[in-house]
Design an enzyme around this catalytic site. Structure first.
Site, PDB file in Angstrom:
ATOM      1  N   TYR A   1       6.437  65.765 -23.006  1.00  0.00           N
ATOM      2  CA  TYR A   1       7.629  66.083 -23.819  1.00  0.00           C
ATOM      3  C   TYR A   1       8.384  65.070 -24.474  1.00  0.00           C
ATOM      4  CZ  TYR A   1      10.259  65.321 -19.084  1.00  0.00           C
ATOM      5  OH  TYR A   1      10.937  64.841 -17.970  1.00  0.00           O
ATOM      6  N   GLU A   2       9.436  65.383 -25.152  1.00  0.00           N
ATOM      7  CA  GLU A   2      10.249  64.640 -26.204  1.00  0.00           C
ATOM      8  C   GLU A   2       9.235  63.593 -27.012  1.00  0.00           C
ATOM      9  OE1 GLU A   2      13.483  64.915 -25.967  1.00  0.00           O
ATOM     10  OE2 GLU A   2      13.503  63.498 -27.850  1.00  0.00           O
ATOM     11  N   GLY A   3       8.109  64.279 -27.654  1.00  0.00           N
ATOM     12  CA  GLY A   3       7.234  63.498 -28.341  1.00  0.00           C
ATOM     13  C   GLY A   3       6.279  63.034 -27.498  1.00  0.00           C
TER      14      GLY A   3
ATOM     15  N   GLN B   1       4.250  58.977 -30.202  1.00  0.00           N
ATOM     16  CA  GLN B   1       4.861  57.692 -30.014  1.00  0.00           C
ATOM     17  C   GLN B   1       3.952  56.545 -30.796  1.00  0.00           C
ATOM     18  OE1 GLN B   1       7.942  57.921 -28.793  1.00  0.00           O
ATOM     19  NE2 GLN B   1       7.584  59.880 -28.291  1.00  0.00           N
TER      20      GLN B   1
END
Lengths: 593, 249
Positions: A430-432, A437
């Site tokens: 989650y969150e990329g 990244q």
């Protein structure tokens, strides 16, 4: 059940020595804030974390949230714990004073957040998401929206959520399809959002949803997405929650971990449209999301440290109690005395200290960047994918080592070791994702600025090498030699990336993961080498840490240099191959043709 | 009404106690220190009385080297109003502490003096009683409940086999037992405010108290390590061993 002890001493060492918190607070003109105060804050937060939140971690895992009639019932005990969290003012830590916050630096917030996530990550996700909503409103909300929503969000009286993902819009948010239709002074929001963390619960009198949606005449793609505030309960004339908005949770996901955190499918506008209010300007929603990205991604990276620290504490305790084998005199040997168990414990300890150093430094650079320091800004941009990507990947290895130390007892659910491992698995997603990244690091953060930020980091590492060279200590000499080898390989890989970035359409993507991990291990090793240098200087002075602790910092850095730093060269070697065979097979060949 | 609370800096109840290699004392070097838990209960009670409107000011006093200011700050972070540190090189024995506190009580004239019933390091259980005698004030030790009413304080005391309720005229000295209350966690705003609250430092000389030594610490030894147990084959063997080896039945 595993208990949790806040790592106050190491946190204090990193803040004081590695971050230079006193100097930072002077720059931020916070007269009364310093390491001493930060240490008291961490100690006191630690009491709530270990006494109240940690015991609920297992409860949340076993009896997660449930949903009925569009309303989520959170795990029993969470509401009382949340009430204590709010009454003690912990939600207000970094919020601006004008809206009831304590205005403390981001780095202190990070050090305290480490404790919440270690003690109970599922619980701590709730205030973490609120913080995201607060940041979005501070940066882009109108004065009216700020006045209405910020004070209760900052106090924690209400919580916030981020509604981005849809069934067809995950990593690619350009595909967002939720609709917003203008209706006088507000908008009607229609659509479905998935994977909404803490999307609903009964702990507070209101929930403030931040929702990405498209206006009818919006351009296609990323430039046509707007950001809206959609409260669960609409506010009356006094700003109090009143009528239920057209928002509901239609189901909860069944997940492999973080069971205590309700992951909701949210439905907006099932009846006549959910009432929402535009944040900032139309069609700028996605760019607003990017302004919060560094903070949000670092917050998830920090969870990688938190859960690994909890896992380490469990492994350390178990390895001292569990005996296997006997000495010649018949006495039993605790497994901590066995070299391979010791290796695993040291890997966890060294990995955690490297992550703590990186997480706090990166968080402090956000504070510096807010002061308009362009070098700090570039460094934050470079660190963020490393913090998020590398730390959450390393957490997979370290939480797995905890299970290995516990052996069969780790594989059994009762000890709780499995929970940490399962909970950690969401972090690289989650969150990329790690892939996102890695591509962010190699593309936007490396190739795009022609390696400027990367070279600045290499130069800083070189400075540390010079300082290490000036020492006669064999331990520091070892650090110097291992770090130098790592830097040489990483520099070669970095140059190769800059030279070959356009050689094939896949080149950057092929090597992006290895570049990310290489940068993570390098940065972690560099910061631990700095810690060792500072610790060795402190041993000759009057200091609050004591020789055992300082010697421990140096020896832990040495273990990292021997165990983890060679991975820099290994990943660099992979980068230098360009992984050209990644696309050597056709899809049919991959299927065995 | 003012309430004066005495707090002692002691080794944290979670910390592992180590004895110095030469057996001269407990090794406190780099050991986590905290407010004595019974003193923390006394602080909590004082703050509750203030919140209930029964007191206007809570003053926290500690005796010891500068480091004990940490514990005063902790009490201030819990909600006490101001602190007094009586600076001494070591932590003096109970009678000296009682004499120092008595002088502060005379200066501050509180309506109520609260202490922990004993400190978890030396376990003396003396200071409160000595203080009450020095001041000529009524005392109630081992308090598990405390109510202020009509200028008097009613105290339920934990005694062997039950509870005793006393009514004391004010000012009085009361020492807190475990069940008096459950101390709160410090809140962030109070931690921030604690830094700004006044903390004055005084000395035994200023208070006109001469510290005397009545006892000398000769030796500290750690408890004997438990030796390994044995498995018995029958109840008879167990009874036999309890009778003849352990001599307990």
């Amino acid at each position: 059940m595993s208990t949790y002890t806040p790592p106050v001493k190491d946190a204090s060492f990193v803040l004081d020595q590695l971050v230079g918190l006193d100097q930072l607070c002077e720059t931020l003109q916070l007269d009364e804030v310093n390491t001493e105060l930060a240490t008291v804050i961490i100690e006191e937060a630690g009491k709530l974390a270990s006494d109240v939140l940690a015991p609920l971690n297992r409860v949340g895992d076993e009896k997660g949230a449930t949903v009925a009639d569009g309303q989520v019932q959170e795990t029993a005990g969470f509401a009382d714990a949340y009430q204590q969290f709010v009454e003690n003012g912990w939600a207000t830590l970094t919020g601006p004073e004008a809206f009831g916050g304590q205005n403390l630096p981001n780095v202190i917030g990070t050090a305290v957040n480490e404790l919440w996530h270690s003690s109970n990550m599922s619980f701590a996700l709730c205030p973490m998401l609120s913080q995201g909503a607060v940041e979005a409103l501070i940066a882009h909300g109108s004065d009216e929206l700020k006045a209405q929503y910020l004070p209760p969000l900052i106090s924690g009286e209400w919580t916030g959520t981020m509604n981005l993902t849809e069934p067809n819009a995950g990593s690619d948010l350009a595909a967002v399809a939720a609709k917003a239709t203008p209706a006088g002074d507000h908008y009607k929001i229609n659509g479905q959002k998935i994977f909404i963390t803490w999307g609903d619960h009964q702990m507070t009198s209101n929930i403030v949803h931040l929702v990405l949606a498209r206006l009818p005449d919006a351009p296609a793609g990323v430039k046509g997405i707007s950001l809206f505030i959609v409260p669960k309960y609409l506010l009356d004339d006094q700003g109090q929650p009143a009528e239920l908005n057209d928002v509901s949770c239609i189901s909860l996901e069944h997940k492999m971990g973080i069971h205590g955190s309700p992951t909701c499918v949210m439905s907006f506008g099932d009846n006549d449209g959910a009432i929402g209010y535009l944040v900032g300007e139309e069609n700028k929603g996605l760019s607003y999301m990017f302004t919060m990205m560094n903070h949000a991604r670092q917050a998830v990276g920090l969870q990688g440290l938190s859960i690994s620290e909890r896992a380490y504490q469990q492994a350390l305790e178990y390895s001292q109690e569990r005996t296997q084998g006997s000495r010649k005199d018949g006495s039993k040997i605790a497994i901590i005395e066995h070299p391979d168990v010791r290796r695993m414990l040291m890997a966890m300890k060294a990995g955690n200290e490297a992550m703590r150093a990186l997480a706090y430094r990166a968080a402090a650079d956000i504070d510096h960047a807010h002061q308009g320091d362009p070098a700090a800004h570039a460094r934050v941009d470079l660190y963020t994918p490393i913090v998020k990507g590398w730390m959450t990947e390393l957490a997979q290895e370290l939480t797995s080592l905890n299970i290995q130390v516990l052996g069969g007892m780790g594989f059994i659910e009762e000890t709780g070791a499995a929970q940490h491992y399962r909970d950690a698995r969401i972090l690289p997603i989650y969150e990329g994702t790690t892939g996102i990244q890695a591509f962010d690091l190699i593309g936007r953060k490396t190739v795009y600025d022609k390696g400027a930020a990367l070279k600045a980091l290499h130069a800083d590492i070189n400075d540390t090498l010079t300082q290490l060279s000036a020492s006669y200590s064999p331990q520091l000499a070892l650090l110097q030699s291992k770090l130098k080898t790592a830097l040489t390989h990483a520099t070669a890989a970095g140059e190769w990336i800059l030279e070959n970035s356009a050689s094939t359409p896949h080149t950057l993507g092929n090597v992006s993961f290895d570049n990310l991990m290489m940068m993570g291990y390098l940065t972690g090793g560099w910061l631990l080498a700095q810690s060792a240098l500072l610790a060795s200087q402190l041993t000759t002075q009057d200091n609050p840490y004591g020789d055992a602790f300082l010697q421990g910092k140096i020896a832990t850095a040495c273990f990292y240099a021997e165990y983890f730093l060679p991975r820099v060269s290994q990943h660099a070697d992979t980068v230098l191959t360009g992984l050209s065979s990644t696309f050597a097979l056709t899809t049919e060949q991959m299927q065995g043709a | 009404m003012k309430i004066l609370v005495a707090v002692k800096r002691v080794i944290d109840y979670n910390a592992k106690v180590r004895v110095k290699a030469d057996n001269s004392d407990v090794d406190l070097n780099n050991t986590k220190m905290a407010i004595n838990p019974f003193c923390e209960i006394a602080v909590e009670e004082a703050i509750r009385l203030k919140e209930a409107g029964s007191a206007d000011e809570v003053i926290v006093v500690s005796v010891g080297p500068k480091a004990c200011q940490e514990q005063i700050r902790t009490a201030l972070a819990l909600g006490a109003d101001r602190g007094i540190q009586i600076e001494t090189d070591d932590i003096p024995e109970s009678l000296n502490v009682a004499k120092l506190l008595a002088q502060v009580v005379k200066n501050e004239e509180p309506g109520l003096v609260l202490l922990g019933k004993q400190a978890i390091d030396s376990d003396n259980n003396q200071t409160g009683q000595m203080l009450s005698a020095l001041l000529g004030m009524p005392q109630a030790t081992f308090a598990s409940e405390l109510t202020l009413k009509d200028g008097k304080v009613q105290v339920a005391r934990e005694i062997d086999g039950g509870s005793q309720t006393l009514s004391l005229s004010l000012p009085a000295v009361i020492t807190a037992d475990l069940r008096l209350n459950e101390p709160r966690y410090a809140s962030l705003p109070n931690i921030m405010k604690a830094k700004r609250k006044p903390l004055t430092v005084t000395t035994p000389e200023t208070l006109g108290v001469e510290l005397k030594t009545h006892s000398t610490l000769i030796k500290v030894t750690p408890p004997v390590e438990r030796s390994a147990g044995i498995l018995v084959n029958s109840v008879d063997e167990l009874v036999e061993k309890l009778k003849n080896q352990a001599n307990v039945i």
